[in-house]
Design a protein around this motif. Structure first.
Motif, short mmCIF file in Angstrom:
data_model
loop_
_atom_site.label_atom_id
_atom_site.label_comp_id
_atom_site.label_asym_id
_atom_site.label_seq_id
_atom_site.Cartn_x
_atom_site.Cartn_y
_atom_site.Cartn_z
N UNK A 165 21.84 9.29 -13.75
CA UNK A 165 21.98 9.30 -12.30
C UNK A 165 21.75 7.91 -11.72
N UNK A 166 22.49 7.52 -10.70
CA UNK A 166 22.31 6.21 -10.07
C UNK A 166 20.99 6.17 -9.30
N UNK A 167 20.28 5.05 -9.40
CA UNK A 167 18.98 4.92 -8.75
C UNK A 167 18.84 3.57 -8.07
N UNK A 168 17.96 3.56 -7.07
CA UNK A 168 17.52 2.31 -6.46
C UNK A 168 16.20 1.90 -7.08
N UNK A 169 15.44 1.08 -6.37
CA UNK A 169 14.17 0.61 -6.89
C UNK A 169 13.13 1.71 -6.93
N UNK A 170 12.22 1.62 -7.91
CA UNK A 170 11.16 2.64 -8.05
C UNK A 170 10.04 2.38 -7.05
N UNK A 171 9.59 1.13 -6.98
CA UNK A 171 8.61 0.73 -5.96
C UNK A 171 9.27 -0.29 -5.05
N UNK A 172 9.16 -0.10 -3.75
CA UNK A 172 9.81 -1.01 -2.82
C UNK A 172 8.89 -2.14 -2.37
N UNK A 173 7.63 -2.11 -2.81
CA UNK A 173 6.66 -3.12 -2.38
C UNK A 173 5.58 -3.27 -3.44
N UNK A 174 4.81 -4.36 -3.39
CA UNK A 174 3.67 -4.48 -4.30
C UNK A 174 2.73 -3.30 -4.11
N UNK A 175 2.06 -2.89 -5.20
CA UNK A 175 1.29 -1.66 -5.15
C UNK A 175 -0.21 -1.91 -5.03
N UNK A 176 -0.87 -0.92 -4.48
CA UNK A 176 -2.31 -0.90 -4.35
C UNK A 176 -2.83 0.14 -5.35
N UNK A 177 -3.70 -0.26 -6.27
CA UNK A 177 -4.13 0.63 -7.33
C UNK A 177 -5.65 0.80 -7.30
N UNK A 178 -6.09 1.91 -7.87
CA UNK A 178 -7.52 2.21 -7.97
C UNK A 178 -7.90 2.40 -9.43
N UNK A 179 -8.97 1.78 -9.86
CA UNK A 179 -9.45 1.96 -11.23
C UNK A 179 -10.14 3.31 -11.33
N UNK A 180 -9.65 4.14 -12.25
CA UNK A 180 -10.14 5.51 -12.40
C UNK A 180 -11.19 5.58 -13.52
N UNK A 181 -12.40 6.07 -13.16
CA UNK A 181 -13.48 6.14 -14.13
C UNK A 181 -13.95 7.55 -14.44
N UNK A 182 -13.30 8.54 -13.85
CA UNK A 182 -13.70 9.92 -14.13
C UNK A 182 -12.61 10.66 -14.91
N UNK A 183 -11.43 10.76 -14.31
CA UNK A 183 -10.33 11.44 -14.99
C UNK A 183 -9.75 10.56 -16.09
N UNK A 184 -9.13 11.21 -17.06
CA UNK A 184 -8.61 10.52 -18.23
C UNK A 184 -7.14 10.86 -18.44
N UNK A 185 -6.32 9.83 -18.67
CA UNK A 185 -4.92 10.07 -18.99
C UNK A 185 -4.78 10.57 -20.42
N UNK A 186 -5.47 9.91 -21.36
CA UNK A 186 -5.33 10.24 -22.78
C UNK A 186 -6.57 9.78 -23.52
N UNK A 196 5.31 12.45 -23.84
CA UNK A 196 5.40 13.90 -23.72
C UNK A 196 5.04 14.34 -22.31
N UNK A 197 5.67 15.41 -21.86
CA UNK A 197 5.55 15.83 -20.47
C UNK A 197 4.12 16.12 -20.05
N UNK A 198 3.32 16.68 -20.98
CA UNK A 198 1.96 17.05 -20.63
C UNK A 198 1.10 15.88 -20.17
N UNK A 199 1.35 14.68 -20.70
CA UNK A 199 0.60 13.51 -20.26
C UNK A 199 0.80 13.27 -18.77
N UNK A 200 2.01 13.46 -18.31
CA UNK A 200 2.32 13.20 -16.90
C UNK A 200 1.79 14.31 -16.01
N UNK A 201 1.85 15.54 -16.51
CA UNK A 201 1.28 16.65 -15.74
C UNK A 201 -0.21 16.45 -15.53
N UNK A 202 -0.91 15.99 -16.56
CA UNK A 202 -2.35 15.78 -16.46
C UNK A 202 -2.72 14.68 -15.48
#
Length: 355
Positions: A165-186, A196-202
């Motif tokens: 599918x045709x797409x434009x930009x994913x982020x249109x501007x510089x991003x603001x991020x937070x360091x996560x110390x409780x939840x875990x991606x993996x 795998x899809x489950x990583x993204x769901x989590x």
């Protein structure tokens, strides 16, 4: 394309191409006319076909719906000034899908099948590849369990599909991020290195909490101590500290990004100081406070380079230097974009051309 696989093609009788506003492309909401499908049964991939894009009919007992045997890839095609279609490093995506399949106890999609499916589909829908700056044709290969069976075991049947599918930009501007110390991606020993899809769901719930606080994304930390930086949102992460490009080493809790690998190859060839090593949160914050951290950015297929403007940590937002001053990340963005668009020599053999 090597004519070795028998792919049956059924073309759409009603193209949606004329309905698409190529000046206003959202990411992941518009799909091309056709899709590729293959079925795995009795130990082999069969019934290779390209059909009009359409909904699927599956059993409510479909194994993926209950046990999440699902993996995917993401890559892009661009159109150069000559009208050629250029796909960036599809062989690397094919190899990574095979590794993800192994970890998720799924049969591998042979690299030849992966490549021919993409080439055939993109060739058929070549008019869907946009040519405006900042746009591309996003390619989504994916594989999932297809048994109509509720039971905890690997499925015996699977589907491999490709959407575009045709797409434009994913982020249109510089991003603001937070360091996560409780939840875990993996965690170590888990499936963080598999796409795998489950990583993204989590990741959705903690990401939503961060977004409610005004952040675009999270910076994930290790699941054991939460002391070490791992990834940024859905991307790998890189820092420039004391003129050295630093990124965490890949592991079984960090996805081995193809754009990440490409950026490291470029940086090393340019003679830049590059370190792949564990990096602590404390080191990042101290470097920001001392002024020795000059750049931080996410790197991945969707955005290529996503500049990080602000890092939030324990209630404090640390503003980083302006985008215009960022020599390394801007150089990487220009080089990767130029190679993908055919504007810079591809001396690494990364580009697959479809005429």
């Amino acid at each position: 394309m090597t004519e070795t696989l028998d792919i049956q093609i059924t073309e759409t009788q009603s193209s949606k191409l004329s309905e698409i506003d190529f000046d206003n492309l959202a990411f992941g909401k518009t799909f091309s006319d056709h899709m590729f499908v293959a079925d795995y049964k009795n130990g082999e991939w069969t019934d290779l076909r390209i059909t009009p894009y359409q909904n699927l009919s599956i059993s409510p007992a479909n194994a993926t719906l209950h046990y999440a045997q699902s993996i995917f890839e993401g890559l892009k095609a661009h159109k150069n000034d000559n009208g050629d279609i250029l796909i960036f490093r599809p062989e690397a995506n094919a190899k990574r899908l095979i590794k993800s399949a192994e970890r998720m106890c799924m049969p591998p999609v042979p690299e030849e099948l992966f490549m021919e499916a993409i080439e055939s589909l993109v060739s058929l829908d070549k008019d869907w590849v946009p040519n405006k700056p900042g746009t591309s044709l996003y390619i989504r290969p994916f594989q999932f369990a297809d048994d109509p069976f509720i039971g905890v075991r690997p499925s015996e049947t699977y589907k491999f599909m490709v959407l575009t599918g045709p797409v434009g930009g994913y982020y249109s501007e510089p991003v603001k991020v937070k360091i996560e110390k409780h939840f875990t991606r993996a965690v170590r020993g888990g499936v963080g290195a598999a796409k795998t899809a489950g990583n993204y769901a989590a990741s959705l719930y903690p990401a939503k909490q961060a977004q409610s606080q005004g952040y675009h994304q999270l910076v994930w930390t290790d699941g054991q101590t939460h002391e070490f930086i791992e990834e940024s949102g859905t991307m790998n992460i890189m820092f420039v500290i004391n003129d050295t490009l630093i990124t965490p080493p890949t592991s079984d809790s960090i996805l081995p990004g193809i754009t990440r690998e490409s950026a490291l190859i470029l940086a090393k060839d340019w003679g830049l100081n590059v370190e792949e090593r564990p990096i602590k949160i404390d080191e990042v914050i101290e470097a920001i406070e001392k002024g020795s951290l000059t750049e931080a950015f996410g790197i991945g297929t969707a955005a290529t380079v996503s500049h990080i403007a602000v890092i939030g940590y324990e209630g404090t937002d640390y503003e980083l230097p302006t985008i215009e001053t960022r020599k390394t990340s801007n150089r990487l963005l220009d080089a990767l974009t130029g190679i993908k668009m055919g504007q810079i020599e591809d001396k690494y053999g990364w580009i697959k051309k479809i005429g």
